[in-house]
Design a protein around this motif. Structure first.
Motif, PDB file in Angstrom:
ATOM      1  N   GLY A 162       0.899  -1.164  -0.084  1.00 22.60           N
ATOM      2  CA  GLY A 162      -0.050   0.012   0.003  1.00 22.60           C
ATOM      3  C   GLY A 162       0.848   1.235  -0.122  1.00 22.60           C
ATOM      4  O   GLY A 162       0.557   2.119  -0.635  1.00 22.60           O
ATOM      5  N   ILE A 163       2.056   1.325   0.455  1.00 20.28           N
ATOM      6  CA  ILE A 163       2.804   2.248   0.701  1.00 20.28           C
ATOM      7  C   ILE A 163       4.378   1.907   0.484  1.00 20.28           C
ATOM      8  O   ILE A 163       4.708   0.845   1.212  1.00 20.28           O
ATOM      9  CB  ILE A 163       2.775   3.103   2.267  1.00 20.28           C
ATOM     10  N   LEU A 164       4.936   2.639  -0.163  1.00 15.10           N
ATOM     11  CA  LEU A 164       6.533   2.329  -0.495  1.00 15.10           C
ATOM     12  C   LEU A 164       7.069   3.656   0.178  1.00 15.10           C
ATOM     13  O   LEU A 164       6.891   4.683  -0.314  1.00 15.10           O
ATOM     14  CB  LEU A 164       6.753   2.269  -2.011  1.00 15.10           C
ATOM     15  N   VAL A 165       8.301   3.246   1.016  1.00 18.30           N
ATOM     16  CA  VAL A 165       8.913   4.463   1.431  1.00 18.30           C
ATOM     17  C   VAL A 165      10.370   4.253   0.825  1.00 18.30           C
ATOM     18  O   VAL A 165      10.903   3.048   0.959  1.00 18.30           O
ATOM     19  CB  VAL A 165       9.238   4.179   3.064  1.00 18.30           C
ATOM     20  N   ALA A 166      10.635   5.445   0.349  1.00 16.96           N
ATOM     21  CA  ALA A 166      11.890   5.282  -0.564  1.00 16.96           C
ATOM     22  C   ALA A 166      12.797   6.219  -0.098  1.00 16.96           C
ATOM     23  O   ALA A 166      12.440   7.530  -0.266  1.00 16.96           O
ATOM     24  CB  ALA A 166      11.853   5.324  -2.106  1.00 16.96           C
ATOM     25  N   ASP A 167      13.893   5.914   0.765  1.00 18.98           N
ATOM     26  CA  ASP A 167      14.616   6.914   1.304  1.00 18.98           C
ATOM     27  C   ASP A 167      15.938   7.328   0.396  1.00 18.98           C
ATOM     28  O   ASP A 167      16.858   6.336   0.594  1.00 18.98           O
ATOM     29  CB  ASP A 167      14.954   6.316   2.740  1.00 18.98           C
TER      30      ASP A 167
END
Ligand SMILES: Nc1ncnc2c1ncn2[C@@H]1O[C@H](COP(=O)(O)OP(=O)(O)O)[C@@H](O)[C@H]1O
Ligand SMILES: [Mg+2]
Length: 312
Positions: A162-167
Motif C-alpha cells: 500500500g505504501i512504498l517508503v523510498a529513502d
C-alpha cells in the motif's frame, strides 16, 4: 478519500539527546506520490523508519502516533507489525546492498519475498533489468549498484504494498541512471496503486514527479500541499529559500541563492520556530513561541507569518 498514513504530532528522541522529530504531522491519501524534502538532519529518515515501526533501538517515541490504514504502528503486537510490513509496506534505502542478503542468490531472495505468489523472472523484468535470468543466478556483490537497487525495488514492490517508503533511493547511484531508477519506482507504483513516500534532497525532481510535497525542518513538516502549488507559491520562508536555492530557478550568471546558516540539531522541543535564527522574515515571537498549524485550503503551513497571499 482514505488516509493510508497519518503521522500525528510525532516526537522522537535518540539516546544521544538529539530530538529528531519534534511534532511531525503529515496525512497521506491512497495513491498519492509524496516527496518529503529538507536539508540533511531535518528528520526525513527518522520519519520514514517510524512509518514501518523500524526506528533503531536508541530511538524513543516521546509523543504522537503513526497510523497505517488506521492501525497505530507502535502499539501493534510484534506479529501484527511483521504482517503489516510484509503485506502493506515496502522500503527502499540509499544503499541497495543493505536490503539484500550477501550469502544468497538474488533469484532465491526474490522467491522468498514472493512466497509462491508470482514468477521471479517476471518481477525482475518489471524493474527493467536487461538479463533477468543472469541477475537471478547472481549473488548481490556481482551486481552493479544500479542493478542491485532495481532488485531491491523488485523485492519491495513484489507484494504490491500500500505504501512504498523510498529513502533517497538514488543518492548512491551514478547520476546518469538516477532518472531510470526513479522511472521504475514511479511507474511500478502507478501500476499497483502504491502510495509513494519519496525522501529526497531534490526539490525540482520532487516537483516533476510527485503530486504532493512535504517540507521538513527541525523535525517538523513545516509546509505541505500540492507539489506544483508549493513550488510556485511557497508559504513558508524555508520552502521559499529552498526553491530559490535550486540552480534552475535563477537566470544564468545570477548568483545562486543559498540558505545562510546551519540547520539546527535539537536536544529537546524547540521553543519557537526552529527556522527563526535563519529566517529573513522572523519577528520576535518566532523564536519564543511554536508556530501553530495554519491550514490554507490544500496547504498546511507552520509559520507565524502565514498566510501570505500569492506566496513568498
Ligand atoms: N541512530 C541515531 N542516533 C543518534 N542520532 C541520530 C540517529 N539517526 C539520526 N540521528 C539524528 O537525528 C536527526 C535527524 O536525522 P535523520 O532522520 O537522519 O534526518 P535526514 O534523513 O533528514 O537527514 C539528526 O540530527 C541526526 O543526526
Ligand atoms: Mg536521511
Amino acid at each position: 478519500m482514505t488516509h493510508v498514513l497519518e503521522v500525528d504530532g510525532l516526537e522522537v528522541d535518540y539516546d544521544n539527546g538529539v530530538r529528531a522529530l519534534d511534532g511531525a504531522t503529515l496525512t497521506v491519501s491512497a495513491g498519492e506520490t509524496v516527496g518529503i524534502v529538507g536539508e540533511s538532519g531535518s528528520g526525513k529518515s527518522t520519519l520514514g523508519s517510524a512509518v514501518g515501526g523500524l526506528l533503531p533501538p536508541p530511538a524513543t517515541i516521546a509523543d504522537g502516533a503513526v497510523r497505517v490504514d488506521g492501525a497505530d504502528v507502535h502499539r501493534l503486537r510484534p506479529t501484527e507489525l511483521r504482517e503489516l510490513r510484509r503485506d502493506r509496506l515496502g522500503f527502499v534505502f540509499q544503499e541497495p546492498i543493505g536490503s539484500l542478503d550477501p550469502t544468497m542468490r538474488v533469484g532465491r531472495q526474490v522467491a522468498l519475498v514472493l512466497r509462491g505468489r508470482g514468477d521471479v523472472l517476471a518481477h525482475l523484468e518489471r524493474v527493467r533489468l536487461t538479463d533477468p535470468a543472469r541477475v537471478a543466478r547472481s549473488y548481490p556483490h556481482q551486481l552493479s549498484g544500479g542493478m542491485a537497487q532495481r532488485v531491491a525495488i523488485a523485492m519491495a514492490m513484489a507484494r504490491e504494498p500500500g505504501i512504498l517508503v523510498a529513502d533517497e533511493p538514488t543518492a548512491a547511484l551514478d547520476a546518469q541512471i538516477r532518472d531510470d531508477v526513479l522511472d521504475v519506482i514511479f511507474s511500478l507504483a502507478a501500476e499497483t496503486g502504491t502510495t509513494i513516500l519519496w525522501l529526497s534532497h531534490d526539490l525540482p525532481a520532487v516537483g516533476r514527479r510527485c503530486s504532493r510535497v512535504a517540507v521538513m525542518y527541525g523535525g517538523r513538516v513545516v509546509e505541505s500541499g500540492a507539489a506544483a502549488d508549493v513550488l510556485r507559491a511557497p508559504q513558508h520562508p524555508y520552502t521559499a529559500a529552498l526553491v530559490r536555492a535550486v540552480p534552475g530557478a535563477v537566470e544564468e550568471g545570477e548568483r545562486l541563492a543559498s540558505i545562510p546558516g546551519q540547520p539546527p540539531v535539537l536536544t529537546g522541543p524547540a521553543k519557537g520556530c526552529a527556522f527563526a535564527p535563519r529566517c529573513p522574515e522572523a519577528v520576535g515571537s518566532c523564536g519564543t513561541s511554536r508556530p501553530p498549524l495554519v491550514r490554507l485550503r490544500d496547504r498546511d503551513v507552520l509559520c507565524h507569518r502565514a498566510p501570505v497571499g500569492a506566496g513568498r
